[in-house]
Design a protein around this motif. Structure first.
Motif, PDB file in Angstrom:
ATOM      1  N   PRO A 104       0.313  18.493  29.881  1.00 39.14           N
ATOM      2  CA  PRO A 104      -0.414  19.219  28.829  1.00 39.14           C
ATOM      3  C   PRO A 104      -0.653  20.690  29.161  1.00 39.14           C
ATOM      4  O   PRO A 104      -0.667  21.532  28.261  1.00 39.14           O
ATOM      5  N   GLU A 105      -0.805  21.009  30.431  1.00 42.34           N
ATOM      6  CA  GLU A 105      -1.121  22.385  30.807  1.00 42.34           C
ATOM      7  C   GLU A 105       0.005  23.343  30.418  1.00 42.34           C
ATOM      8  O   GLU A 105      -0.241  24.514  30.121  1.00 42.34           O
ATOM      9  N   LEU A 106       1.251  22.855  30.397  1.00 40.87           N
ATOM     10  CA  LEU A 106       2.365  23.725  30.043  1.00 40.87           C
ATOM     11  C   LEU A 106       2.231  24.231  28.612  1.00 40.87           C
ATOM     12  O   LEU A 106       2.589  25.370  28.303  1.00 40.87           O
ATOM     13  N   TYR A 107       1.727  23.392  27.731  1.00 49.27           N
ATOM     14  CA  TYR A 107       1.539  23.796  26.340  1.00 49.27           C
ATOM     15  C   TYR A 107       0.300  24.673  26.172  1.00 49.27           C
ATOM     16  O   TYR A 107       0.253  25.546  25.310  1.00 49.27           O
ATOM     17  N   ASP A 108      -0.720  24.430  26.990  1.00 45.30           N
ATOM     18  CA  ASP A 108      -1.978  25.148  26.837  1.00 45.30           C
ATOM     19  C   ASP A 108      -1.818  26.642  27.066  1.00 45.30           C
ATOM     20  O   ASP A 108      -2.511  27.461  26.439  1.00 45.30           O
ATOM     21  N   VAL A 109      -0.919  27.037  27.962  1.00 46.83           N
ATOM     22  CA  VAL A 109      -0.749  28.464  28.259  1.00 46.83           C
ATOM     23  C   VAL A 109      -0.252  29.205  27.023  1.00 46.83           C
ATOM     24  O   VAL A 109      -0.693  30.315  26.722  1.00 46.83           O
ATOM     25  N   ALA A 110       0.665  28.594  26.284  1.00 45.72           N
ATOM     26  CA  ALA A 110       1.236  29.243  25.103  1.00 45.72           C
ATOM     27  C   ALA A 110       0.335  29.141  23.879  1.00 45.72           C
ATOM     28  O   ALA A 110       0.362  30.032  23.014  1.00 45.72           O
ATOM     29  N   ALA A 111      -0.455  28.078  23.769  1.00 40.11           N
ATOM     30  CA  ALA A 111      -1.296  27.877  22.583  1.00 40.11           C
ATOM     31  C   ALA A 111      -2.508  27.043  22.985  1.00 40.11           C
ATOM     32  O   ALA A 111      -2.437  25.819  23.037  1.00 40.11           O
ATOM     33  N   SER A 112      -3.604  27.714  23.283  1.00 38.26           N
ATOM     34  CA  SER A 112      -4.788  27.016  23.782  1.00 38.26           C
ATOM     35  C   SER A 112      -5.513  26.288  22.662  1.00 38.26           C
ATOM     36  O   SER A 112      -5.428  26.656  21.483  1.00 38.26           O
ATOM     37  N   TYR A 113      -6.243  25.241  23.036  1.00 39.46           N
ATOM     38  CA  TYR A 113      -7.013  24.494  22.053  1.00 39.46           C
ATOM     39  C   TYR A 113      -8.091  25.366  21.413  1.00 39.46           C
ATOM     40  O   TYR A 113      -8.407  25.195  20.223  1.00 39.46           O
ATOM     41  N   GLU A 114      -8.658  26.283  22.186  1.00 42.03           N
ATOM     42  CA  GLU A 114      -9.699  27.162  21.631  1.00 42.03           C
ATOM     43  C   GLU A 114      -9.156  27.968  20.453  1.00 42.03           C
ATOM     44  O   GLU A 114      -9.790  28.072  19.394  1.00 42.03           O
ATOM     45  N   SER A 115      -7.948  28.554  20.621  1.00 45.95           N
ATOM     46  CA  SER A 115      -7.385  29.355  19.535  1.00 45.95           C
ATOM     47  C   SER A 115      -6.917  28.464  18.379  1.00 45.95           C
ATOM     48  O   SER A 115      -7.065  28.831  17.210  1.00 45.95           O
ATOM     49  N   LEU A 116      -6.374  27.289  18.701  1.00 43.53           N
ATOM     50  CA  LEU A 116      -5.933  26.374  17.651  1.00 43.53           C
ATOM     51  C   LEU A 116      -7.086  25.991  16.735  1.00 43.53           C
ATOM     52  O   LEU A 116      -6.993  26.068  15.505  1.00 43.53           O
ATOM     53  N   VAL A 117      -8.174  25.552  17.340  1.00 40.98           N
ATOM     54  CA  VAL A 117      -9.320  25.097  16.555  1.00 40.98           C
ATOM     55  C   VAL A 117      -9.951  26.262  15.800  1.00 40.98           C
ATOM     56  O   VAL A 117     -10.327  26.124  14.623  1.00 40.98           O
ATOM     57  N   ALA A 118     -10.045  27.428  16.430  1.00 42.04           N
ATOM     58  CA  ALA A 118     -10.631  28.593  15.763  1.00 42.04           C
ATOM     59  C   ALA A 118      -9.858  28.935  14.488  1.00 42.04           C
ATOM     60  O   ALA A 118     -10.450  29.298  13.462  1.00 42.04           O
ATOM     61  N   GLY A 119      -8.533  28.825  14.539  1.00 42.14           N
ATOM     62  CA  GLY A 119      -7.732  29.113  13.357  1.00 42.14           C
ATOM     63  C   GLY A 119      -7.983  28.120  12.233  1.00 42.14           C
ATOM     64  O   GLY A 119      -8.138  28.505  11.071  1.00 42.14           O
ATOM     65  N   TYR A 120      -8.012  26.840  12.560  1.00 44.60           N
ATOM     66  CA  TYR A 120      -8.275  25.814  11.543  1.00 44.60           C
ATOM     67  C   TYR A 120      -9.680  25.977  10.956  1.00 44.60           C
ATOM     68  O   TYR A 120      -9.863  25.844   9.728  1.00 44.60           O
ATOM     69  N   LEU A 121     -10.663  26.223  11.799  1.00 46.87           N
ATOM     70  CA  LEU A 121     -12.029  26.348  11.284  1.00 46.87           C
ATOM     71  C   LEU A 121     -12.137  27.506  10.300  1.00 46.87           C
ATOM     72  O   LEU A 121     -12.764  27.377   9.240  1.00 46.87           O
ATOM     73  N   ARG A 122     -11.525  28.629  10.649  1.00 46.17           N
ATOM     74  CA  ARG A 122     -11.562  29.779   9.731  1.00 46.17           C
ATOM     75  C   ARG A 122     -10.846  29.437   8.421  1.00 46.17           C
ATOM     76  O   ARG A 122     -11.323  29.774   7.336  1.00 46.17           O
ATOM     77  N   TYR A 123      -9.720  28.747   8.527  1.00 50.10           N
ATOM     78  CA  TYR A 123      -8.955  28.381   7.338  1.00 50.10           C
ATOM     79  C   TYR A 123      -9.780  27.501   6.407  1.00 50.10           C
ATOM     80  O   TYR A 123      -9.879  27.771   5.194  1.00 50.10           O
ATOM     81  N   TRP A 124     -10.381  26.431   6.948  1.00 49.92           N
ATOM     82  CA  TRP A 124     -11.122  25.507   6.088  1.00 49.92           C
ATOM     83  C   TRP A 124     -12.391  26.139   5.549  1.00 49.92           C
ATOM     84  O   TRP A 124     -12.790  25.869   4.389  1.00 49.92           O
ATOM     85  N   ARG A 125     -13.051  26.975   6.336  1.00 45.67           N
ATOM     86  CA  ARG A 125     -14.261  27.653   5.834  1.00 45.67           C
ATOM     87  C   ARG A 125     -13.934  28.620   4.719  1.00 45.67           C
ATOM     88  O   ARG A 125     -14.683  28.746   3.735  1.00 45.67           O
ATOM     89  N   LYS A 126     -12.804  29.324   4.851  1.00 44.80           N
ATOM     90  CA  LYS A 126     -12.372  30.228   3.764  1.00 44.80           C
ATOM     91  C   LYS A 126     -12.052  29.426   2.507  1.00 44.80           C
ATOM     92  O   LYS A 126     -12.402  29.842   1.404  1.00 44.80           O
ATOM     93  N   ARG A 127     -11.390  28.284   2.676  1.00 42.66           N
ATOM     94  CA  ARG A 127     -11.081  27.449   1.522  1.00 42.66           C
ATOM     95  C   ARG A 127     -12.359  26.954   0.843  1.00 42.66           C
ATOM     96  O   ARG A 127     -12.444  26.933  -0.393  1.00 42.66           O
ATOM     97  N   ALA A 128     -13.331  26.541   1.649  1.00 46.26           N
ATOM     98  CA  ALA A 128     -14.590  26.048   1.077  1.00 46.26           C
ATOM     99  C   ALA A 128     -15.333  27.162   0.352  1.00 46.26           C
ATOM    100  O   ALA A 128     -15.874  26.941  -0.749  1.00 46.26           O
ATOM    101  N   ALA A 129     -15.350  28.354   0.930  1.00 48.36           N
ATOM    102  CA  ALA A 129     -16.027  29.472   0.293  1.00 48.36           C
ATOM    103  C   ALA A 129     -15.337  29.856  -1.019  1.00 48.36           C
ATOM    104  O   ALA A 129     -16.003  30.174  -2.000  1.00 48.36           O
ATOM    105  N   SER A 130     -14.015  29.786  -1.021  1.00 44.73           N
ATOM    106  CA  SER A 130     -13.267  30.123  -2.240  1.00 44.73           C
ATOM    107  C   SER A 130     -13.542  29.092  -3.337  1.00 44.73           C
ATOM    108  O   SER A 130     -13.667  29.453  -4.527  1.00 44.73           O
ATOM    109  N   ALA A 131     -13.676  27.820  -2.958  1.00 44.35           N
ATOM    110  CA  ALA A 131     -13.948  26.771  -3.945  1.00 44.35           C
ATOM    111  C   ALA A 131     -15.328  26.936  -4.567  1.00 44.35           C
ATOM    112  O   ALA A 131     -15.536  26.580  -5.733  1.00 44.35           O
ATOM    113  N   ARG A 132     -16.266  27.483  -3.788  1.00 45.53           N
ATOM    114  CA  ARG A 132     -17.643  27.655  -4.298  1.00 45.53           C
ATOM    115  C   ARG A 132     -17.765  28.859  -5.217  1.00 45.53           C
ATOM    116  O   ARG A 132     -18.676  28.900  -6.050  1.00 45.53           O
ATOM    117  N   SER A 133     -16.881  29.817  -5.071  1.00 41.49           N
ATOM    118  CA  SER A 133     -17.017  31.060  -5.836  1.00 41.49           C
ATOM    119  C   SER A 133     -16.396  30.943  -7.225  1.00 41.49           C
ATOM    120  O   SER A 133     -15.700  30.000  -7.543  1.00 41.49           O
TER     121      SER A 133
END
Length: 311
Positions: free
Chosen positions: A282-311
């Protein structure tokens, strides 16, 4: 040639940039016809000296290197473009229209990266130097670049980032994918979607995958990492399935009010188990794409989608 330099087609060499001494993390691709040379990807400034040494070790004089082509402006792909433009004042830097202003003035690019990497930004990636505006070549969707005896066609491929191109080499059939084809270590049947903030777009990514699959390329040349020829259709399917599976799972955890740190732990446990089942460290993949950055991207994506749905 050494494992750092790997010929992959007539006039094309894959260069392993040995990111912080680690093999199989970041690749650049050297095109050379005996008269002029081009690079697809510059990598970060922290590997720039190794890149130049590798170009020369491949028998290419630096004076011949006239074209620096980046798939997008993230630091692991284009961070060294300013340094190389300064070192080689005869070279041009080819970039997506959305990315071009940020290479000329990388202030916002650096600030965005600093939010992810903090004090590790410069130790990891090196100093980001502006590219003079008159050295930038803005590349449009569908444009053909005649470089180093090859014809590269640019394909606008958002999803990972709005400023992303993939390049099909008409001469060889190779497809230089940047990050839109994911992260895959040689010899492992497992593709990880790199999903950093702020521009992750799952629908756009699926559309980009469909567009590139239709090209029927002879091989996928990943920046992270290497050349994959034998199972291209499986590769696209594995990437797209995981891209959406992870997205749906993270949305569920977010709706359960789980904190980001807990979601990271959850995804790490799931993905590490998948990787071990695939026979990978697993460490070989982590150097190129860490879980921290992966999750941060998804969280921003879903929060933007939720905010857009409310507006």
């Amino acid at each position: 040639m050494s494992s750092i330099l790997q010929p992959i087609a007539e006039g094309v060499i894959r260069i392993d940039l040995q990111f912080h001494g680690r093999p199989q993390v970041i690749a650049a691709y050297l095109l050379y016809d005996g008269r002029e040379a081009a690079l697809v990807e510059t990598g970060p400034t922290s590997t720039a000296e190794k890149l130049l040494a590798s170009v020369q070790a491949a028998g290419v004089p630096l004076e011949a290197l006239r074209h620096l082509i980046v798939t997008h402006i993230h630091l692991d792909h284009a961070g060294a473009s300013g340094f190389l433009a300064q070192r080689m004042p005869w070279a041009k830097v080819y970039v997506h229209p959305v990315g071009a202003p940020h290479l000329a003035d990388p202030t916002r690019l650096i600030a965005s990266a600093a939010r992810i990497y903090g004090d590790l930004l410069e130790p990891l990636w090196g100093k980001v130097i502006p590219v003079p505006a008159d050295r930038l070549v803005v590349v449009s969707d569908g444009e053909r670049l005649q470089v180093a005896g090859h014809t590269l066609i640019a394909f606008d491929t958002p999803g990972h980032a709005r400023h992303h191109h993939a390049f099909l080499d008409e001469t060889t059939g190779l497809l230089f994918t940047g990050d839109i084809a994911g992260v895959r270590i040689p010899g492992v049947r497992y593709v990880r979607p790199p999903t950093p903030p702020p521009e992750l777009d799952l629908e756009a990514w699926s559309a980009s995958i469909a567009r590139l699959r239709a090209l029927r390329a002879s091989a996928l040349c990943l920046t992270h990492f290497d050349v994959h020829r034998e199972d291209i259709e499986w590769h696209w399917e594995d990437l797209e399935r995981r891209l959406w599976d992870w997205g749906h799972r993270i949305r569920e955890l977010l709706e359960e009010n789980m904190e980001a740190a807990e979601i990271i732990q959850h995804l790490r446990a799931q993905a590490d188990e998948e990787l071990r089942a695939a026979g990978a460290d697993p460490e070989l993949y982590d150097v190129a794409a860490s879980y921290e950055s992966l999750v941060a991207g998804y969280l921003r994506y879903w929060r933007k989608r939720a905010a857009s749905a409310r507006s």
